[in-house]
Enzyme design. Structure first.
Site, PDB file in Angstrom:
ATOM      1  N   ARG A  81       0.845  -1.279   0.028  1.00  0.00           N
ATOM      2  CA  ARG A  81       0.067   0.077  -0.092  1.00  0.00           C
ATOM      3  C   ARG A  81       0.864   1.305  -0.029  1.00  0.00           C
ATOM      4  O   ARG A  81       0.670   2.241  -0.669  1.00  0.00           O
ATOM      5  CB  ARG A  81      -0.938  -0.027   1.287  1.00  0.00           C
ATOM      6  CG  ARG A  81      -1.881   1.104   1.131  1.00  0.00           C
ATOM      7  CD  ARG A  81      -3.014   1.049   2.062  1.00  0.00           C
ATOM      8  NE  ARG A  81      -2.611   0.946   3.680  1.00  0.00           N
ATOM      9  CZ  ARG A  81      -3.260   1.000   4.681  1.00  0.00           C
ATOM     10  NH1 ARG A  81      -4.597   0.449   4.622  1.00  0.00           N
ATOM     11  NH2 ARG A  81      -2.641   0.899   5.816  1.00  0.00           N
ATOM     12  N   LYS A 178      -2.408   7.285   1.355  1.00  0.00           N
ATOM     13  CA  LYS A 178      -2.058   7.498   2.637  1.00  0.00           C
ATOM     14  C   LYS A 178      -1.199   8.697   2.970  1.00  0.00           C
ATOM     15  O   LYS A 178      -0.252   8.381   3.425  1.00  0.00           O
ATOM     16  CB  LYS A 178      -1.932   6.007   3.473  1.00  0.00           C
ATOM     17  CG  LYS A 178      -2.084   6.112   4.893  1.00  0.00           C
ATOM     18  CD  LYS A 178      -2.268   4.750   5.180  1.00  0.00           C
ATOM     19  CE  LYS A 178      -2.070   4.514   6.885  1.00  0.00           C
ATOM     20  NZ  LYS A 178      -3.250   5.002   7.698  1.00  0.00           N
ATOM     21  N   GLU A 211     -15.711   6.086   5.296  1.00  0.00           N
ATOM     22  CA  GLU A 211     -14.860   5.393   6.153  1.00  0.00           C
ATOM     23  C   GLU A 211     -14.626   6.016   7.421  1.00  0.00           C
ATOM     24  O   GLU A 211     -15.368   7.066   7.564  1.00  0.00           O
ATOM     25  CB  GLU A 211     -13.381   5.174   5.510  1.00  0.00           C
ATOM     26  CG  GLU A 211     -12.938   6.486   5.263  1.00  0.00           C
ATOM     27  CD  GLU A 211     -11.756   6.420   4.344  1.00  0.00           C
ATOM     28  OE1 GLU A 211     -10.773   5.200   4.476  1.00  0.00           O
ATOM     29  OE2 GLU A 211     -11.106   7.093   3.694  1.00  0.00           O
TER      30      GLU A 211
HETATM   31  C1  PLP Z   1      -8.412   6.709   6.189  1.00  0.00           C
HETATM   32  C2  PLP Z   1      -8.308   5.293   6.764  1.00  0.00           C
HETATM   33  N1  PLP Z   1      -9.153   4.265   6.423  1.00  0.00           N
HETATM   34  C3  PLP Z   1      -8.961   2.986   6.638  1.00  0.00           C
HETATM   35  C4  PLP Z   1      -7.925   2.770   7.482  1.00  0.00           C
HETATM   36  C5  PLP Z   1      -7.686   1.401   8.111  1.00  0.00           C
HETATM   37  O1  PLP Z   1      -6.827   0.514   7.319  1.00  0.00           O
HETATM   38  P1  PLP Z   1      -5.939  -0.471   8.038  1.00  0.00           P
HETATM   39  O2  PLP Z   1      -6.845  -1.679   8.242  1.00  0.00           O
HETATM   40  O3  PLP Z   1      -4.651  -0.802   7.053  1.00  0.00           O
HETATM   41  O4  PLP Z   1      -5.598  -0.083   9.298  1.00  0.00           O
HETATM   42  C6  PLP Z   1      -6.919   3.529   7.853  1.00  0.00           C
HETATM   43  C7  PLP Z   1      -5.890   3.356   8.671  1.00  0.00           C
HETATM   44  O5  PLP Z   1      -5.044   4.229   9.286  1.00  0.00           O
HETATM   45  C8  PLP Z   1      -7.231   5.055   7.472  1.00  0.00           C
HETATM   46  O6  PLP Z   1      -6.172   5.855   7.808  1.00  0.00           O
END
Ligand code: PLP
Length: 327
Positions: A81, A178, A211
């Site tokens: 990612r 991210k 989200e």
């Molecule tokens: C905006 C956002 N959505 C979803 C997630 C969940 O991702 P993960 O399962 O990889 O922690 C994160 C994790 O930091 C995030 O910053």
């Protein structure tokens, strides 16, 4: 005024930093900095130059993953990612992926805690104070290892609360990166804390569930469908993605009727049998109240328990873990 604000010498600043004691520093275990060229364990020195465009423009990306019982979980997925995130802003990783993995393992080993959270930042690097990325000679890498704080057991046993966010969502283009532009996410977290709920969830431009601040959301409908918001408008979480794989056999066994990415309205979620949040730190949490609605019977549901058990089993299995040497 000019009399009271002194110009400090290099030694005075270092001396002040080394004497600086703040309670939250006890959570900071180790940091690798390509700018310093090594690993430090003194929290007072865990800093990033202010002319790194990461600081004054948010020009950088990050990843967060955890180490449990000395094992880094899903590191490859996080680094995949990260490689996606650095593409759009055309950042460059200042070292090979192989050296990066070795650097992460060594930083975690020096942190000396079997359970910890690792945050990795790839920045544009120092170079001036404009918005131009071209004034920065080289990207930098910072890896910070901190103590891992899991939610209290009651959150798993009694459930968590969720509220629809009033913060506008990022556009599709930016939501999938991210990046260190997390102001909307920060405001969502603030919104949750100010309202006394555990999480808030944003709605996309079409009014569908998007989200959480740093977590994904999913529902189990009353007919046993495990539905998650479409990933082209949000960050593809590693936790929810892994779970979608792990729960696929539950369709064959009849525990679920299907697993699908789809549009979900808040009304569908109010009426769901279960709602869950997914994220790296806590894995899975059951939502028992969303806005003014009690979800299911107001208690963590059977799918939540199965999903969490599958994740724990996956971590224990050693299928997707890496262990720092010398533990
Ligand atoms: C905006 C956002 N959505 C979803 C997630 C969940 O991702 P993960 O399962 O990889 O922690 C994160 C994790 O930091 C995030 O910053």
């Amino acid at each position: 005024m000019s009399e009271t604000i002194r110009t400090l010498s290099f030694d005075e600043v270092v001396d002040r930093l080394l004497r600086l004691k703040v309670p939250y520093h006890q959570n900071y275990l180790a940091m690798y900095s390509s700018w310093y060229g090594g690993i430090i364990t003194d929290p007072a020195l865990m800093m990033v130059p202010i002319d790194d465009h990461l600081v004054h423009r948010g020009d950088g990306i990050f990843e967060a993953f955890k180490c449990l019982n000395g094992n880094l979980y899903m590191l490859d997925r996080h680094l995949d990612r990260m490689e996606q995130s650095i593409k759009a802003p055309a950042l460059s990783l200042p070292l090979s992926r192989e050296t990066l993995v070795q650097t992460i393992l060594e930083t975690v080993r020096r942190a000396g805690a079997p359970d910890c959270l690792v945050r990795l930042f790839v920045s544009r690097g120092p170079g001036g104070f404009s918005t131009s990325p071209y004034e920065c000679p080289s990207s930098q890498l910072y890896i910070v290892v901190t103590a891992l704080h899991m939610p209290r057991p009651e959150k798993y046993e009694e459930g968590v609360t969720l509220l629809t966010s009033s913060i506008p969502t990022k556009s599709e283009y930016f939501a999938k990166i991210k990046s260190c532009n997390y102001l909307p996410n920060v405001l969502m977290k603030k919104e949750a804390e100010d309202a006394g709920v555990d999480f808030t969830v944003s709605l996309d431009a079409f009014g569908h569930l998007a989200e959480g601040s740093t977590e994904n959301v999913g529902i189990v409908s009353r007919t046993g469908e495990f539905l998650v918001p479409k990933f082209h408008r949000i960050l593809r979480g590693t936790t929810i993605s892994r779970l979608m794989e792990l729960v696929a056999p539950l369709v064959a066994s009849g525990d679920l009727t299907r697993v699908e990415e789809t549009d979900i309205t808040p009304e569908q979620a109010y009426d769901a049998a279960e709602i869950m949040m997914f994220g790296t730190t806590f894995d899975v949490l059951p939502v028992v109240r969303y806005d003014d609605h009690v979800i299911g019977d107001g208690r963590p549901g059977p799918c939540f328990r199965k999903f969490l058990a599958l994740m724990h089993e996956d971590m224990r299995s050693g299928r997707d873990v890496l262990t720092p040497v010398g533990r």
